[in-house]
Design an enzyme around this catalytic site. Structure first.
Site, PDB file in Angstrom:
ATOM      1  N   ASN A 137      17.282   1.721 -15.107  1.00  0.00           N
ATOM      2  CA  ASN A 137      17.749   2.880 -16.219  1.00  0.00           C
ATOM      3  C   ASN A 137      19.036   3.314 -16.039  1.00  0.00           C
ATOM      4  OD1 ASN A 137      17.436   5.330 -17.609  1.00  0.00           O
ATOM      5  ND2 ASN A 137      15.482   6.174 -16.471  1.00  0.00           N
ATOM      6  N   ASP A 155      15.639  26.332 -15.486  1.00  0.00           N
ATOM      7  CA  ASP A 155      14.651  25.585 -14.508  1.00  0.00           C
ATOM      8  C   ASP A 155      13.264  26.524 -14.421  1.00  0.00           C
ATOM      9  OD1 ASP A 155      14.997  23.747 -11.417  1.00  0.00           O
ATOM     10  OD2 ASP A 155      13.476  25.231 -11.746  1.00  0.00           O
ATOM     11  N   HIS A 193      10.707   9.749 -24.892  1.00  0.00           N
ATOM     12  CA  HIS A 193       9.666   9.424 -23.730  1.00  0.00           C
ATOM     13  C   HIS A 193       8.784   8.442 -23.975  1.00  0.00           C
ATOM     14  CE1 HIS A 193      10.790  14.265 -22.803  1.00  0.00           C
ATOM     15  NE2 HIS A 193      11.505  13.109 -22.022  1.00  0.00           N
ATOM     16  N   ARG A 214      16.909  22.897 -24.867  1.00  0.00           N
ATOM     17  CA  ARG A 214      16.971  22.420 -26.130  1.00  0.00           C
ATOM     18  C   ARG A 214      15.834  23.463 -26.948  1.00  0.00           C
ATOM     19  NH1 ARG A 214      15.517  16.708 -24.492  1.00  0.00           N
ATOM     20  NH2 ARG A 214      17.288  15.735 -23.809  1.00  0.00           N
ATOM     21  N   GLU A 269       7.297   6.097 -15.166  1.00  0.00           N
ATOM     22  CA  GLU A 269       8.119   5.277 -16.311  1.00  0.00           C
ATOM     23  C   GLU A 269       8.350   3.861 -15.611  1.00  0.00           C
ATOM     24  OE1 GLU A 269      10.434   7.753 -18.996  1.00  0.00           O
ATOM     25  OE2 GLU A 269      10.083   9.259 -17.361  1.00  0.00           O
ATOM     26  N   LEU A 320       5.815  17.521 -19.745  1.00  0.00           N
ATOM     27  CA  LEU A 320       6.569  18.640 -19.790  1.00  0.00           C
ATOM     28  C   LEU A 320       7.620  18.780 -18.561  1.00  0.00           C
ATOM     29  CD1 LEU A 320       3.511  21.223 -20.302  1.00  0.00           C
ATOM     30  CD2 LEU A 320       4.894  20.183 -22.161  1.00  0.00           C
ATOM     31  N   ARG A 332      15.099   0.192 -19.349  1.00  0.00           N
ATOM     32  CA  ARG A 332      14.792   1.238 -20.283  1.00  0.00           C
ATOM     33  C   ARG A 332      15.902   1.458 -21.202  1.00  0.00           C
ATOM     34  NH1 ARG A 332      14.306   7.717 -18.760  1.00  0.00           N
ATOM     35  NH2 ARG A 332      13.118   8.149 -20.880  1.00  0.00           N
ATOM     36  N   ASN A 390      12.162  19.154 -18.078  1.00  0.00           N
ATOM     37  CA  ASN A 390      13.411  19.645 -18.562  1.00  0.00           C
ATOM     38  C   ASN A 390      13.607  19.514 -19.955  1.00  0.00           C
ATOM     39  OD1 ASN A 390      15.781  21.078 -18.281  1.00  0.00           O
ATOM     40  ND2 ASN A 390      17.114  19.392 -18.100  1.00  0.00           N
ATOM     41  N   GLY A 391      13.345  18.049 -20.148  1.00  0.00           N
ATOM     42  CA  GLY A 391      12.986  17.755 -21.518  1.00  0.00           C
ATOM     43  C   GLY A 391      11.565  17.685 -21.875  1.00  0.00           C
ATOM     44  N   GLY A 403       4.614  19.625 -15.969  1.00  0.00           N
ATOM     45  CA  GLY A 403       3.176  19.431 -16.149  1.00  0.00           C
ATOM     46  C   GLY A 403       2.427  18.892 -14.883  1.00  0.00           C
ATOM     47  N   GLU A 404       3.126  18.404 -14.173  1.00  0.00           N
ATOM     48  CA  GLU A 404       2.480  18.086 -12.951  1.00  0.00           C
ATOM     49  C   GLU A 404       2.531  19.055 -11.750  1.00  0.00           C
ATOM     50  OE1 GLU A 404       4.605  14.346 -11.467  1.00  0.00           O
ATOM     51  OE2 GLU A 404       4.342  13.761 -13.657  1.00  0.00           O
ATOM     52  N   ASN A 405       3.248  20.041 -11.623  1.00  0.00           N
ATOM     53  CA  ASN A 405       3.566  20.876 -10.599  1.00  0.00           C
ATOM     54  C   ASN A 405       3.186  22.671 -10.893  1.00  0.00           C
ATOM     55  OD1 ASN A 405       4.546  19.142  -8.577  1.00  0.00           O
ATOM     56  ND2 ASN A 405       6.085  18.802 -10.140  1.00  0.00           N
TER      57      ASN A 405
HETATM   58  P1  ADP Z   1      13.526  15.587 -16.583  1.00  0.00           P
HETATM   59  O1  ADP Z   1      13.294  16.140 -17.991  1.00  0.00           O
HETATM   60  O2  ADP Z   1      14.954  15.953 -16.077  1.00  0.00           O
HETATM   61  O3  ADP Z   1      13.044  14.348 -16.010  1.00  0.00           O
HETATM   62  P2  ADP Z   1      11.384  16.883 -14.912  1.00  0.00           P
HETATM   63  O4  ADP Z   1      10.160  16.108 -15.477  1.00  0.00           O
HETATM   64  O5  ADP Z   1      12.061  16.106 -13.507  1.00  0.00           O
HETATM   65  O6  ADP Z   1      12.651  16.743 -16.058  1.00  0.00           O
HETATM   66  O7  ADP Z   1      11.128  18.135 -14.821  1.00  0.00           O
HETATM   67  C1  ADP Z   1      12.055  19.272 -14.240  1.00  0.00           C
HETATM   68  C2  ADP Z   1      11.378  20.655 -14.331  1.00  0.00           C
HETATM   69  O8  ADP Z   1      10.090  20.566 -13.515  1.00  0.00           O
HETATM   70  C3  ADP Z   1      12.253  21.566 -13.966  1.00  0.00           C
HETATM   71  O9  ADP Z   1      12.365  22.936 -14.874  1.00  0.00           O
HETATM   72  C4  ADP Z   1      11.542  22.395 -12.508  1.00  0.00           C
HETATM   73  O10 ADP Z   1      11.718  23.731 -12.428  1.00  0.00           O
HETATM   74  C5  ADP Z   1      10.117  21.986 -13.125  1.00  0.00           C
HETATM   75  N1  ADP Z   1       9.351  21.896 -11.583  1.00  0.00           N
HETATM   76  C6  ADP Z   1       9.403  21.144 -10.794  1.00  0.00           C
HETATM   77  N2  ADP Z   1       8.490  21.481  -9.918  1.00  0.00           N
HETATM   78  C7  ADP Z   1       7.871  22.528 -10.142  1.00  0.00           C
HETATM   79  C8  ADP Z   1       7.076  23.632  -9.394  1.00  0.00           C
HETATM   80  N3  ADP Z   1       6.317  23.475  -8.518  1.00  0.00           N
HETATM   81  N4  ADP Z   1       6.627  24.679 -10.287  1.00  0.00           N
HETATM   82  C9  ADP Z   1       7.260  24.648 -11.708  1.00  0.00           C
HETATM   83  N5  ADP Z   1       8.080  24.095 -12.048  1.00  0.00           N
HETATM   84  C10 ADP Z   1       8.364  23.133 -11.455  1.00  0.00           C
END
Ligand code: ADP
Length: 397
Positions: free
Chosen positions: A7, A283, A180, A241, A384, A209, A91, A211-212, A333-335
Site C-alpha cells: 500500500n 482525533d 475505502h 474533511r 484491507e 468510521l 492497493r 479519520n476518513g 467504528g471498532e473502538n
Molecule cells: P484512518 O482513516 O487514518 O485509517 P483509523 O481508522 O485508524 O483512521 O481511525 C482513526 C480514528 O479512530 C482516530 O480519530 C482515533 O481517535 C479513533 N479511535 C481509535 N481508538 C479509539 C477509541 N478507543 N475511542 C474512540 N476513538 C478511537
C-alpha cells in the site's frame, strides 16, 4: 502460498506478507519518509524482535529493495528467496471508469493508472511507482491491482451521477466513485457471513468510521450506494474533511476571505470536519475527552458527526428498501462504543436494539444488537490487506 500486499502513499509504503494457507500475517512493516530526509523502515515478523533500518530512501524503488532485504534477512527475515512470494497485491486508488474488478497488471493497466493521475493526484503516482518497483525487484512475479474505487464502481447510474450537465460526465467521467472500496468489500462480505444472511440478497450497511469516514449500502455484497464522491471529500463529517456541503459555500468563502478555489478546497479537506467545528482536534479520543470536560464545541462536533451517520443510515435503509445488518468498522467504528450507541439511538424506528453489555467491546468481531433486534448490528474489524491478498490469490490461482 505467500502473497505480499503493498500500500503505497506519496511518502510511505506499508506491506504485509500473508500466508494464504491460513491467512496469517508472516511479516509486516512500514517505510516512512520516502524521498524526505530521515527515512526509515520498521519491520515486524511473527515471533521475532522488531527490526528498524534508518537509511536514505530516495524513491519507492529503494524502499521496495529494503523491504526485500528485510524479508530475506538472516535474523529478522521470514523467507529464503523472493521466489517464495507467489504474487504481489497492490492497493491502487483510481482506475477512472475503466476498471472496477481487480486485475493482473499489464502495460494497459499501468497506462490507465497514469491516465488517472488527475483523479488521484497523491495516490496514483505512488501506486504506480510501487508496482514498477516490484516489477524491477521481482521480475516475472505477477502484480495485481485492487482498486479503492472498485466497490463504488458497481453502484447504479442513478446513484453515481451528479445532477450537473451530462456533458461533464461524458467528457471527463465526472461522477461519484466512492472510496475505502476494499474495506467496504471486505466488511460487507464478512457481515453477510457473520449475520448468517443470504449471500446473494442480504442487505448490509457498512459504517467505516475513522479519520476518513464513509458509509455504504450493498445487496449481496454489491454496492448500491456509497457516501464518498468524485473525491473522498463527500459524505460524512470526518476528522478534517467537511463531508457534504452546499457547493456555494466555496464561492462564499472565496469572496469573503479573498481566497481562491484551491485554498478553500484545502480548508474543506484539511481544516474542517470535527476539527473545524470543535477547534480542538481531529482525533475522536481527544474530542471525547474534551466533551467530557465540558467543552461545548467538542460536544457539538461529536453530535454533528453522529447525526450525519444516522441520517445516511436512514437514507440507505430507504435505498435498500430495508436493512438486515449494520456493521461498524475502522478506528472509531471498532473502538468507540459511545459513538455506536449514539448513532443507534436514532435507529429505533428500524427496530434496532443495542445490547449495552455486548456493545462494551473494542476492536473485535462482535454482535452488539439484542437477539430481538430487527436489524443485526455488529462490530466487524476491517482488514484491507487481507481483502487485497484474497483478491490477489483469486486472480493468480
Ligand atoms: P484512518 O482513516 O487514518 O485509517 P483509523 O481508522 O485508524 O483512521 O481511525 C482513526 C480514528 O479512530 C482516530 O480519530 C482515533 O481517535 C479513533 N479511535 C481509535 N481508538 C479509539 C477509541 N478507543 N475511542 C474512540 N476513538 C478511537
Amino acid at each position: 502460498m505467500k502473497i505480499l500486499v503493498i500500500n503505497c502513499g506519496s511518502s510511505s509504503l506499508k506491506y504485509q506478507l500473508i500466508d494464504m494457507d491460513n491467512e496469517s500475517v508472516v511479516a509486516k512493516g512500514l517505510c516512512e519518509r520516502i524521498g524526505i530526509e530521515g527515512s526509515m523502515l520498521t519491520h515486524k515478523a511473527a515471533g521475532k524482535e522488531d527490526y528498524v533500518v534508518e537509511k536514505a530512501m530516495p524513491t519507492h524503488v529503494t524502499a521496495i529493495e529494503m523491504v526485500m532485504e528485510a524479508l530475506q534477512d538472516a535474523t529478522y527475515g521470514v523467507i529464503k528467496d523472493t521466489s517464495e512470494i507467489a504474487a504481489v497485491g497492490h492497493r491502487v486508488l483510481h482506475a477512472g471508469t475503466v476498471y472496477s474488478d481487480s486485475i493482473i497488471v499489464n502495460e494497459d493497466v499501468k497506462r490507465v493508472i497514469k491516465e488517472c493521475f488527475d483523479l488521484g493526484p497523491l495516490h496514483n503516482p505512488a501506486n504506480l511507482m510501487g508496482i514498477e518497483a516490484c516489477e524491477k525487484a521481482m521480475p516475472g512475479t505477477p502484480n495485481i491491482a485492487v482498486w479503492d474505487t472498485g466497490f463504488g464502481m458497481k453502484m447504479p447510474e442513478k446513484a453515481y451521477l451528479y445532477a450537473i450537465p451530462y456533458e461533464y460526465f461524458e467528457k471527463y467521467s465526472l461522477r461519484r466513485y466512492g472510496f475505502h472500496g476494499t474495506s467496504h468489500m471486505f466488511v460487507s462480505g464478512e457481515a453477510l457471513k457473520f449475520a448468517n444472511l443470504d449471500p446473494g440478497k442480504g442487505k448490509v450497511i457498512v459504517c467505516h468510521l475513522g479519520n476518513g469516514s464513509s458509509i455504504s449500502a450493498s445487496i449481496g455484497g454489491k454496492c448500491v450506494d456509497t457516501s464518498m464522491g468524485l473525491t473522498p471529500l463527500e459524505g460524512l463529517i470526518m476528522g478534517t474533511r467537511s463531508g457534504d456541503v452546499d457547493a456555494a459555500v466555496v464561492q462564499y468563502i472565496c469572496n469573503k476571505e479573498n481566497k481562491d478555489v484551491n485554498e478553500v478546497l484545502n480548508i474543506l479537506n484539511k481544516k474542517s470536519g470535527v476539527l473545524g467545528i470543535s477547534g480542538v482536534s481531529s482525533d475522536f479520543r481527544d474530542l471525547g475527552k474534551a466533551a467530557d470536560e465540558g467543552n461545548e464545541r467538542a460536544k457539538t462536533a461529536l453530535d454533528a458527526f453522529v447525526y450525519r451517520v444516522a441520517k445516511y443510515i436512514g437514507a440507505y435503509a430507504a435505498a435498500l428498501n430495508g436493512v438486515d445488518a449494520i456493521a461498524f468498522t475502522a478506528g472509531v467504528g471498532e473502538n468507540d462504543m459511545k459513538a455506536r450507541k449514539d448513532i443507534c439511538s436514532y435507529l429505533g424506528y428500524l427496530g434496532v436494539e443495542i445490547d449495552d453489555e455486548a456493545n462494551n467491546c473494542r476492536g473485535k468481531r462482535q454482535m452488539i444488537s439484542t437477539p430481538d433486534s430487527k436489524v443485526k448490528v455488529m462490530v466487524l474489524p476491517t482488514n484491507e490487506e487481507l481483502a487485497i491478498a484474497r483478491e490477489t490469490l483469486r486472480l493468480v490461482q
